[in-house]
Design a protein around this motif. Structure first.
Motif: not given
Lengths: 466, 215
Positions: A339-352
């Motif tokens: 959840v932290n990967r998808m919606f945490g502070p690094y969500a931008w990286a996950y969605w890139i």
């Protein structure tokens, strides 16, 4: 050329090489690039840029050795940081070479002949870049020999139960095997260049590299057997190397890393990123050396696009499986990581990562997209970006570990960025040197897949030599 | 076209393969042996500021090590005696011996004698002298037979491998507390039984993990 031509017929009706070149045309075209008297101006421009980046790479590494790894942004809980992101990124890219040269060779996929030399060279240069990162990541480069089983008075011996140790040997083996495979394939082409050489030095240098190749029957017999054996040896490496790299993560007790899906997921990602990089470089080579277009044809690129789409979907499947398993396990720590990967502070990286690796390759369902050079080029760049971010997500999202008091954000420093950019500099410098001094297409192999090499066209001709 | 290379070149490849294997083996062997403390440190015998003989004091006269090195059983760092310890006897004995001039000078000025350290462990290795004595490691095991040395020299490599040899199987190096400084002691026939009991009683379990010494 029996290994590449015998008993397998070209299934596609379309010729693998366009423009119906004769054996001599092939030699002229490919050797011509290397033998060109005047180095093209774009080459000098390109190597000045990549050379400057490379020098900066070495300067920053020197500063790193002098000062210590504190110059990077690495800090607990993100102890690995960019160096390991870059390591996995480069090793992954290296996978396409072996897949194209060994696996597709054993599967009799003849379209590989136009890009295998190219892809193998890319593999070797990528693995060189990759090997630098764990080396400098230890911080104390002067004790890097601890990683090798060398007898010493400290009674110090590598811990063979450590995944990091397997990594040293896996990547080292991979480099050695890839290099030998690449070099073996090059021998007949070195000999061609030697025989065509106009100056004494060229003849001498290519003569040494050709290692006494005379195009004799016996030599071809040994050569083909050696090539086949090396292909057999290299094939398991395609699967093993990135599996071992993934165990660096998977054998740790870290949620989000400690999963059995990692080895296949990493291998698929590696092939995906490797094909992306081969695609990028092949398209660039087509632009700067237009005659190459007849060899690295749109059809070949289209086939690569299919591989990219397939492996991209495998990677996407892995992303979704990971997320599902986190949910299904009922383990709240595992769930938190995702959840932290998808919606945490690094969500931008996950969605890139997700967009570049899973969504963008879906355009290749359309043949129009698969055969459009600009689309392929842009998509391949996105694949490279996406795969770098995949490793970024895996390594950096450890910024929230078990101990909330140590939570923080990872901030790359100028040295993180400079060293990453520098590795691209080194990669492209080596690649430019390769384009200029090494035949970038396997001439002897290409001749083997031309229609006139088929027995039904000409009986027993031996023009394939030089 | 003339030949570029003569047939002699055929042997070059084989020779270079054999040669490079030999070079690697040689380099490893060279650093393994000639780079190790066994070669570089053992036999180190610096010239000391005073012509002091351990053989005379500890051997011929038979003084106990602990008369001068008085805190070896209590302190982390084994002590070198101060000038005062020398002068306990030498105020009377050898009062006109020129060899003792530096000692008397130190006594008069208050400046300590600058002895040169022989047994030097690196800063990154934590070592507790007292702990080793309490565990029953005799002087001779690390320092050699000092009683017979005119000038003290390093007898053992003091390398990590050497430390580990004892930490992994200490039995043969342990002895009763009463025999610690005895250079002539030899293990009795029932040493094995004694060591087993001693280790159990004293809970001797030499650590082998990195952080035992590299803290």
């Amino acid at each position: 050329m029996s290994a590449t031509t015998s008993n397998a017929s070209v299934r596609s009706t379309e010729p693998l090489v366009w423009g119906n070149p004769s054996f001599h045309d092939v030699t002229q075209t490919v050797s011509g690039i290397v033998e060109e008297r005047k180095t093209p101006i774009w080459w000098w421009v390109a190597i000045s840029i990549s050379g400057a980046l490379t020098l900066n790479f070495f300067a920053m590494m020197a500063y790193l050795f002098w000062t210590g790894i504190g110059v990077w942004g690495n800090n607990v809980p993100v102890g690995w940081g960019w160096p390991i992101v870059n390591f996995v990124f480069w090793v992954g890219i290296g996978h396409a070479g072996t897949l194209i040269s060994a696996v597709l060779f054993l599967l009799r996929q003849k379209w590989r002949t136009s890009i295998n030399r190219f892809a193998e060279a890319m593999t070797i240069f990528a693995v060189i870049c990759a090997l630098i990162f764990p080396g400098i990541h230890v911080g104390r480069i002067w004790v890097a020999y601890f990683m090798f089983p060398i007898p010493n008075q400290m009674a110090m011996w590598p811990n063979f139960r450590s995944a990091l140790m397997w990594d040293v040997f896996a990547v080292g083996t991979y480099f050695t095997a890839s290099f030998l495979f690449w070099y073996t394939g090059l021998v007949p082409d070195w000999a061609t260049l030697r025989d065509r050489a106009q100056t004494k030095w060229r003849r001498l240098i290519y003569g040494v590299l050709a290692m006494g190749w005379r195009n004799g029957n016996k030599q071809w017999k040994h050569y083909e057997l050696a090539y086949l054996l090396l292909a057999g040896i290299s094939t398991p490496l395609v699967l093993s190397v990135h599996s071992v790299v993934s165990t660096d993560f998977a054998t740790s007790m870290q949620f989000g890393w400690h999963t059995t899906i990692f080895p296949p997921y990493f291998v698929a990602g590696a092939i995906f990123s490797g094909f992306g990089m081969v695609m990028t470089l092949a398209i660039l080579a087509r632009i700067v050396y237009p005659p190459v277009k007849n060899y690295m044809t749109v059809t070949t690129l289209e086939r690569m696009a299919k591989v990219i789409m397939l492996t991209g979907m495998m990677v996407g499947y892995a992303y979704i499986t990971e997320f599902f398993m986190a949910y299904y396990s009922g383990n709240k720590y595992e769930q938190f990581v995702f959840v932290n990967r998808m919606f945490g502070p690094y969500a931008w990286a996950y969605w890139i990562m997700f967009s570049c690796n899973v969504i963008i390759p879906q355009i290749f369902w359309s043949k129009k997209m698969r055969t459009s050079i600009p689309v392929l080029f842009v998509a391949s760049i996105f694949v490279n970006i996406g795969m770098w971010f995949e490793r970024f997500v895996i390594v950096i999202t450890m910024h929230r570990d078990f101990l909330p008091s140590s939570w923080g954000m990872f901030k790359p420093t100028i040295y993180d960025i400079g060293i990453f950019a520098g590795s691209f500099g080194l990669f492209f410098t080596l690649f430019l040197l390769f384009l200029r001094f090494v035949p970038m297409i396997a001439m002897s192999e290409i001749k083997g897949v031309l229609p006139q090499a088929q027995v039904k066209h000409h009986h027993g001709h031996d023009e394939g030599g030089a | 076209m003339a030949q570029i290379f003569s047939p002699k070149m055929n042997r070059l490849l084989l020779n270079s393969v054999i040669g490079s294997i030999l070079v690697v083996v040689f380099v490893v062997f060279f650093f393994w042996y000639y780079g190790s403390p066994k070669y570089t440190d053992v036999g180190y015998r610096p010239v000391q500021p005073v012509k002091f003989s351990h053989k005379l004091h500890a051997g011929d006269i038979g003084m106990d090590c602990r008369y001068c090195h008085s805190q070896i059983e209590q302190a982390e760092h084994a002590n070198i005696p101060p000038t005062q310890t020398c002068m306990n006897c030498h105020k009377v004995i050898g009062a006109d011996n020129a060899n003792l001039d530096p000692v008397r000078e130190s006594w008069n000025t208050g400046e300590p004698i600058e002895w040169v350290r022989v047994h030097l462990l690196p800063d990154y290795a934590y070592f507790n002298h007292a702990a080793h004595l309490r565990a029953g490691v005799g002087c001779i095991e690390c320092h050699g037979n000092v009683r017979q040395m005119d000038k003290v020299e390093q007898m053992k490599p003091l390398s990590m491998g050497w430390c580990l040899d004892c930490h992994r199987s200490p039995d043969q190096y342990l002895r009763p507390q009463a025999e610690l400084t005895n250079m002539e002691w030899t293990p009795p026939v029932d040493h094995t039984e004694w060591v087993a009991k001693f280790k159990q009683e004293k809970k001797i379990n030499p650590p082998e993990d990195c952080s035992a010494c590299h803290r």
